[in-house]
Design a protein around this motif. Structure first.
Motif, PDB file in Angstrom:
ATOM      1  N   LYS A 172       6.092   2.578   0.825  1.00  0.00           N
ATOM      2  CA  LYS A 172       7.753   3.309   0.447  1.00  0.00           C
ATOM      3  C   LYS A 172       8.078   2.989  -1.006  1.00  0.00           C
ATOM      4  O   LYS A 172       8.204   4.011  -1.726  1.00  0.00           O
ATOM      5  CB  LYS A 172       8.432   2.790   1.499  1.00  0.00           C
ATOM      6  N   THR A 173       7.858   1.826  -1.383  1.00  0.00           N
ATOM      7  CA  THR A 173       8.149   1.668  -2.781  1.00  0.00           C
ATOM      8  C   THR A 173       7.323   2.051  -3.636  1.00  0.00           C
ATOM      9  O   THR A 173       7.796   2.718  -4.661  1.00  0.00           O
ATOM     10  CB  THR A 173       7.952   0.143  -3.044  1.00  0.00           C
ATOM     11  N   THR A 174       6.111   2.260  -3.335  1.00  0.00           N
ATOM     12  CA  THR A 174       4.937   3.036  -4.305  1.00  0.00           C
ATOM     13  C   THR A 174       5.551   4.610  -4.415  1.00  0.00           C
ATOM     14  O   THR A 174       5.425   4.786  -5.648  1.00  0.00           O
ATOM     15  CB  THR A 174       3.622   3.075  -3.708  1.00  0.00           C
TER      16      THR A 174
ATOM     17  N   PRO B 204       6.097   0.476   8.537  1.00  0.00           N
ATOM     18  CA  PRO B 204       5.863  -0.980   8.252  1.00  0.00           C
ATOM     19  C   PRO B 204       5.864  -1.371   6.885  1.00  0.00           C
ATOM     20  O   PRO B 204       5.791  -0.684   5.814  1.00  0.00           O
ATOM     21  CB  PRO B 204       4.640  -1.125   9.187  1.00  0.00           C
ATOM     22  N   SER B 205       6.107  -2.750   6.819  1.00  0.00           N
ATOM     23  CA  SER B 205       5.668  -3.254   5.318  1.00  0.00           C
ATOM     24  C   SER B 205       4.168  -3.039   4.871  1.00  0.00           C
ATOM     25  O   SER B 205       3.470  -3.072   5.591  1.00  0.00           O
ATOM     26  CB  SER B 205       5.936  -4.895   5.545  1.00  0.00           C
ATOM     27  N   GLY B 206       4.474  -2.827   3.529  1.00  0.00           N
ATOM     28  CA  GLY B 206       3.145  -2.366   2.961  1.00  0.00           C
ATOM     29  C   GLY B 206       2.571  -0.879   3.118  1.00  0.00           C
ATOM     30  O   GLY B 206       1.590  -0.778   2.627  1.00  0.00           O
TER      31      GLY B 206
ATOM     32  N   PHE C  95       0.546  -4.551 -16.992  1.00  0.00           N
ATOM     33  CA  PHE C  95       1.594  -5.885 -16.619  1.00  0.00           C
ATOM     34  C   PHE C  95       1.056  -6.466 -15.471  1.00  0.00           C
ATOM     35  O   PHE C  95       1.300  -7.943 -15.362  1.00  0.00           O
ATOM     36  CB  PHE C  95       3.049  -5.391 -16.352  1.00  0.00           C
ATOM     37  N   ASN C  96       0.425  -6.003 -14.729  1.00  0.00           N
ATOM     38  CA  ASN C  96      -0.379  -6.564 -13.419  1.00  0.00           C
ATOM     39  C   ASN C  96      -1.344  -7.431 -13.840  1.00  0.00           C
ATOM     40  O   ASN C  96      -1.392  -8.613 -13.425  1.00  0.00           O
ATOM     41  CB  ASN C  96      -0.769  -5.424 -12.555  1.00  0.00           C
ATOM     42  N   LYS C  97      -2.068  -6.912 -14.994  1.00  0.00           N
ATOM     43  CA  LYS C  97      -3.082  -7.745 -15.467  1.00  0.00           C
ATOM     44  C   LYS C  97      -2.720  -8.827 -16.273  1.00  0.00           C
ATOM     45  O   LYS C  97      -3.378  -9.728 -16.556  1.00  0.00           O
ATOM     46  CB  LYS C  97      -4.227  -6.753 -15.996  1.00  0.00           C
TER      47      LYS C  97
ATOM     48  N   LYS D 196      -6.731   2.401  -1.958  1.00  0.00           N
ATOM     49  CA  LYS D 196      -6.050   3.676  -1.353  1.00  0.00           C
ATOM     50  C   LYS D 196      -4.628   3.124  -0.594  1.00  0.00           C
ATOM     51  O   LYS D 196      -4.403   3.165   0.338  1.00  0.00           O
ATOM     52  CB  LYS D 196      -7.148   3.956   0.025  1.00  0.00           C
ATOM     53  N   THR D 197      -3.764   3.157  -1.818  1.00  0.00           N
ATOM     54  CA  THR D 197      -2.448   2.831  -1.137  1.00  0.00           C
ATOM     55  C   THR D 197      -1.568   4.036  -0.638  1.00  0.00           C
ATOM     56  O   THR D 197      -0.957   3.820   0.243  1.00  0.00           O
ATOM     57  CB  THR D 197      -1.697   2.456  -2.567  1.00  0.00           C
ATOM     58  N   ILE D 198      -1.901   5.055  -1.214  1.00  0.00           N
ATOM     59  CA  ILE D 198      -1.079   6.312  -0.770  1.00  0.00           C
ATOM     60  C   ILE D 198      -2.542   7.386  -0.669  1.00  0.00           C
ATOM     61  O   ILE D 198      -3.121   7.463  -1.566  1.00  0.00           O
ATOM     62  CB  ILE D 198      -0.133   6.804  -1.773  1.00  0.00           C
TER      63      ILE D 198
HETATM   64  N1  LIG Z   1       1.882  -3.809  -8.513  1.00  0.00           N
HETATM   65  C1  LIG Z   1       1.021  -3.655  -7.308  1.00  0.00           C
HETATM   66  N2  LIG Z   1      -0.295  -4.016  -7.706  1.00  0.00           N
HETATM   67  C2  LIG Z   1      -1.161  -4.009  -6.693  1.00  0.00           C
HETATM   68  N3  LIG Z   1      -0.887  -3.601  -5.277  1.00  0.00           N
HETATM   69  C3  LIG Z   1       0.441  -3.345  -5.151  1.00  0.00           C
HETATM   70  C4  LIG Z   1       1.136  -3.477  -6.006  1.00  0.00           C
HETATM   71  N4  LIG Z   1       2.784  -3.331  -5.347  1.00  0.00           N
HETATM   72  C5  LIG Z   1       2.248  -2.787  -3.915  1.00  0.00           C
HETATM   73  N5  LIG Z   1       0.902  -3.013  -4.016  1.00  0.00           N
HETATM   74  C6  LIG Z   1       0.216  -2.821  -2.743  1.00  0.00           C
HETATM   75  O1  LIG Z   1       0.497  -1.584  -2.350  1.00  0.00           O
HETATM   76  C7  LIG Z   1       0.783  -1.479  -0.744  1.00  0.00           C
HETATM   77  C8  LIG Z   1       1.959  -0.728  -0.695  1.00  0.00           C
HETATM   78  O2  LIG Z   1       3.123  -1.578  -1.205  1.00  0.00           O
HETATM   79  P1  LIG Z   1       4.401  -0.914  -1.166  1.00  0.00           P
HETATM   80  O3  LIG Z   1       5.294  -2.028  -2.000  1.00  0.00           O
HETATM   81  O4  LIG Z   1       4.631   0.380  -1.592  1.00  0.00           O
HETATM   82  O5  LIG Z   1       4.938  -1.057   0.361  1.00  0.00           O
HETATM   83  P2  LIG Z   1       6.134  -0.971   1.179  1.00  0.00           P
HETATM   84  O6  LIG Z   1       6.214  -0.087   2.371  1.00  0.00           O
HETATM   85  O7  LIG Z   1       7.452  -0.445   0.179  1.00  0.00           O
HETATM   86  O8  LIG Z   1       6.527  -2.314   1.759  1.00  0.00           O
HETATM   87  P3  LIG Z   1       7.947  -3.227   2.007  1.00  0.00           P
HETATM   88  O9  LIG Z   1       8.595  -2.565   2.903  1.00  0.00           O
HETATM   89  O10 LIG Z   1       7.416  -4.762   2.444  1.00  0.00           O
HETATM   90  O11 LIG Z   1       8.631  -3.452   0.690  1.00  0.00           O
HETATM   91  C9  LIG Z   1       0.630  -2.925  -0.314  1.00  0.00           C
HETATM   92  O12 LIG Z   1      -0.438  -2.995   0.178  1.00  0.00           O
HETATM   93  C10 LIG Z   1       1.089  -3.725  -1.495  1.00  0.00           C
HETATM   94  O13 LIG Z   1       0.383  -5.147  -1.492  1.00  0.00           O
END
Ligand SMILES: Nc1ncnc2c1ncn2[C@@H]1O[C@H](COP(=O)(O)OP(=O)(O)OP(=O)(O)O)[C@@H](O)[C@H]1O
Length: 574
Positions: free
Chosen positions: A370-372, A365-367, A106-108, A345-347
């Motif tokens: 956490k959501t991942t 911090p943002s990014g 869905f991203n693509k 390298k998100t996680i």
């Molecule tokens: N669907 C996606 N496709 C590609 N990259 C993504 C996607 N969702 C998040 N990211 C990237 O992964 C990283 C972690 O994102 P994530 O949403 O998990 O952070 P977060 O800590 O929850 O941030 P926030 O507090 O702002 O919600 C970020 O660099 C974000 O740009």
């Protein structure tokens, strides 16, 4: 193209066999009428026409007309009905398949492109399968039949007629290629229109607030204009090819007539054959002419099939078991690494355990990821390295849809359906009784405000919950989660400041929802997670600190700084 259609229809194509056979039989009647015409002419020319023969021909024709009407009705209604059913099943299986694809897909693919495939491409496929297939069958069978008769009449005439078909066919095929090429452009513009419409409708409040409505509408209008241009271009692109095709087919008639006349004059063919040949030629010309105008539609079938096949070819998330019995609901991250895109390298090498009956808060911090982490627990994505286990079992082994039966997610962006409040809460458990739904609403502290509404639980909520306040929407989504009663709760704490009353109500509701569950909460305000059993501090996808509030304060690292900053912020005033 045929193999694509075969793949898309799968075993279901057998359902179309009967109506297609009936439509083919209908074509055979056309052949019968031409044969009758031949016999009538034969008798007329040879002065063998008698009252008895008229009777025989007339009765045969009447029987054939009735039988044909009956077969045609059966075939036509059959192809419509079975076709619609086959396409309905295709829609369902496509929906099921999409549900099981990794979210990366869905991203693509933009919303525009996906909506276009699910609506327009499927519709094109349906229309052509149910409306144009019989035309193709008719054209091919009748052309073969009429050409064969020509060969019987005279070999030379047969060869020349076949030659005309051979010369004309590549032209119409070239036209088809052109339609495919331009059709691709048209689809792109169509995707753009849908994306712009979604953007315009969902962002209308923001655009209005920034006085951007006119400008945004200009973008939308431009995409409409482009679509109009592409539609016209696609429609007229095949016209020159159709015209050349028709000219060749038409021109072949006087040429063939001339040759037939010469052959007749020379005595190679008799008057019966000569007359029959003329009838056949007129019939063949008309059939080919009619088909040439329809040919462009078949190219849409190719385009639509390719797009649908492309979705079907996306691999589904794998699993070993449909169901798993977890002995407990402890969540364990075992050296997990994950990236959305290559080298992102998100996680990275994340290990922690969140036990049943405890609350684990994720801060950072943002990014920071956490959501991942919550998305990985729900298997919206699969990890690239390491394992996520629930009750010591790898979640990758379990069907993602069934895994979600064990998980409730309460996010800040609450999505409510354009349906009644009652049905929106019921989504949590389709088998719930009315009493259970009301009980869940009471626990989620939303019963009171629902009762004040004119239609109470039958009140329709606008799409996305547009007719309710943010706090009300959140409480309805909590009621839904309470009704689901899943042992794992993934919670994204609201960042938007709710009014004090709403916030208190939501906190009370969440407390009841999370009692004795495995709770992972994404915390944006540190004062709300002081009592959490463990707090995980993330930075750039790695764990920087882990412990209780008191331990992390004593550590005097990132959490300590974040907490102090928050305390300072409390004293700010505008
Ligand atoms: N669907 C996606 N496709 C590609 N990259 C993504 C996607 N969702 C998040 N990211 C990237 O992964 C990283 C972690 O994102 P994530 O949403 O998990 O952070 P977060 O800590 O929850 O941030 P926030 O507090 O702002 O919600 C970020 O660099 C974000 O740009």
């Amino acid at each position: 193209m045929l193999s694509d259609i075969k793949t898309l229809l799968g075993e279901q194509r057998k359902k179309l066999r009967k109506p297609i056979i009936l439509l083919t039989t209908d074509t055979l009647f056309n052949m019968f009428f031409y044969s009758m015409l031949y016999f009538v002419l034969l008798d007329l020319i040879n002065y063998k026409f008698s009252f008895y023969k008229i009777k025989i021909y007339s009765i045969s024709m009447i029987i054939a007309f009735i039988a044909r009407a009956w077969i045609n009705a059966l075939g036509y209604t059959g192809i419509q009905e079975k076709g619609a059913r086959v396409i309905e099943n295709m829609r369902i299986s496509l929906g099921d398949h999409i549900r099981n694809i990794n979210l990366g897909f869905f991203n693509k693919n933009s919303i525009g492109s996906l909506s276009n495939i699910m609506t327009n491409d499927l519709q094109d496929f349906e229309k052509i399968m149910t409306h144009t297939t019989d035309e193709l069958i008719k054209t091919v069978l009748l052309s073969i039949y009429l050409l064969t008769i020509t060969f019987f009449i005279d070999f030379h005439l047969g060869v020349i007629q076949l030659l005309a078909v051979f010369i004309a066919t590549p032209i119409i095929l070239m036209g088809g290629h052109k339609v495919t090429k331009i059709g691709k452009e048209k689809k792109k513009v169509m995707n753009d229109v849908i994306s712009r419409m979604v953007e315009y409708i969902s962002g209308i409040e923001v655009f209005k607030s920034y006085n951007l409505v006119g400008e945004k509408f200009e973008r939308l209008e431009k995409s409409f204009r482009n679509l109009k241009k592409e539609c016209i271009r696609t429609e007229i692109s095949i016209v020159p090819f159709v015209l050349v095709f028709q000219v060749i087919v038409d021109l072949s008639f006087p040429i063939l007539l001339l040759i037939a006349t010469i052959e007749f004059g020379g005595g190679s063919i008799g008057k019966t054959e000569f007359l029959t040949f003329i009838i056949i030629n007129i019939a063949l010309t008309n059939i080919l002419r009619a088909f040439s105008t329809k040919y462009g539609e078949f190219r849409y079938l190719k385009l639509a099939s390719k797009k649908l096949i492309n979705i079907y070819n996306q691999p589904e998330m794998s699993c070993i078991y449909e169901e798993l019995n977890f002995e407990n609901y402890n969540i364990e991250f075992d050296n997990v690494s994950f990236e959305y895109e290559k080298n992102q390298k998100t996680i990275q090498n994340l290990s922690f355990q969140a036990n049943e009956g405890t609350i684990t808060a994720l801060v950072g911090p943002s990014g920071s990821g956490k959501t991942t982490i919550t998305s990985l627990i729900a298997r919206f994505w699969d990890v690239n390295k390491g394992k996520i286990k629930i009750g010591k079992k790898d979640i990758k082994d379990l069907n993602p849809n069934n895994l979600l039966k064990h998980i409730s997610m309460v996010f800040q962006d609450v999505y409510l359906l354009n349906d009644t409040i009652y049905n929106n809460i019921k989504l949590g458990n389709q088998n719930a009784t009315k009493e259970e739904i009301i009980e869940a609403a009471k626990i989620a502290n939303c019963h009171e405000f629902i009762e004040k509404l004119e239609n109470k639980y039958d009140t329709m909520i606008g799409e996305g919950g547009s007719t309710l306040s943010g706090g009300e929407k959140q409480r309805i989504s909590i009621a839904r989660a309470i009704l689901k009663d899943a042992p794992i709760i993934l919670l994204d704490e609201a960042t938007a400041s709710l009014d004090a009353d709403n916030e208190l109500e939501i906190r009370k509701a969440i407390k009841k929802l999370t009692l004795n569950k495995t709770v992972i909460v994404i915390a944006h305000r540190l004062n709300t997670i002081k009592d959490a059993d463990q707090i995980i501090v993330l930075n750039e996808g790695e764990i920087e600190e882990k412990g209780t509030h008191d331990q992390l304060i004593q550590n005097k690292k990132r959490y300590y700084d974040m907490y102090n900053q928050m305390e300072e912020a409390k004293n700010w005033s505008i």
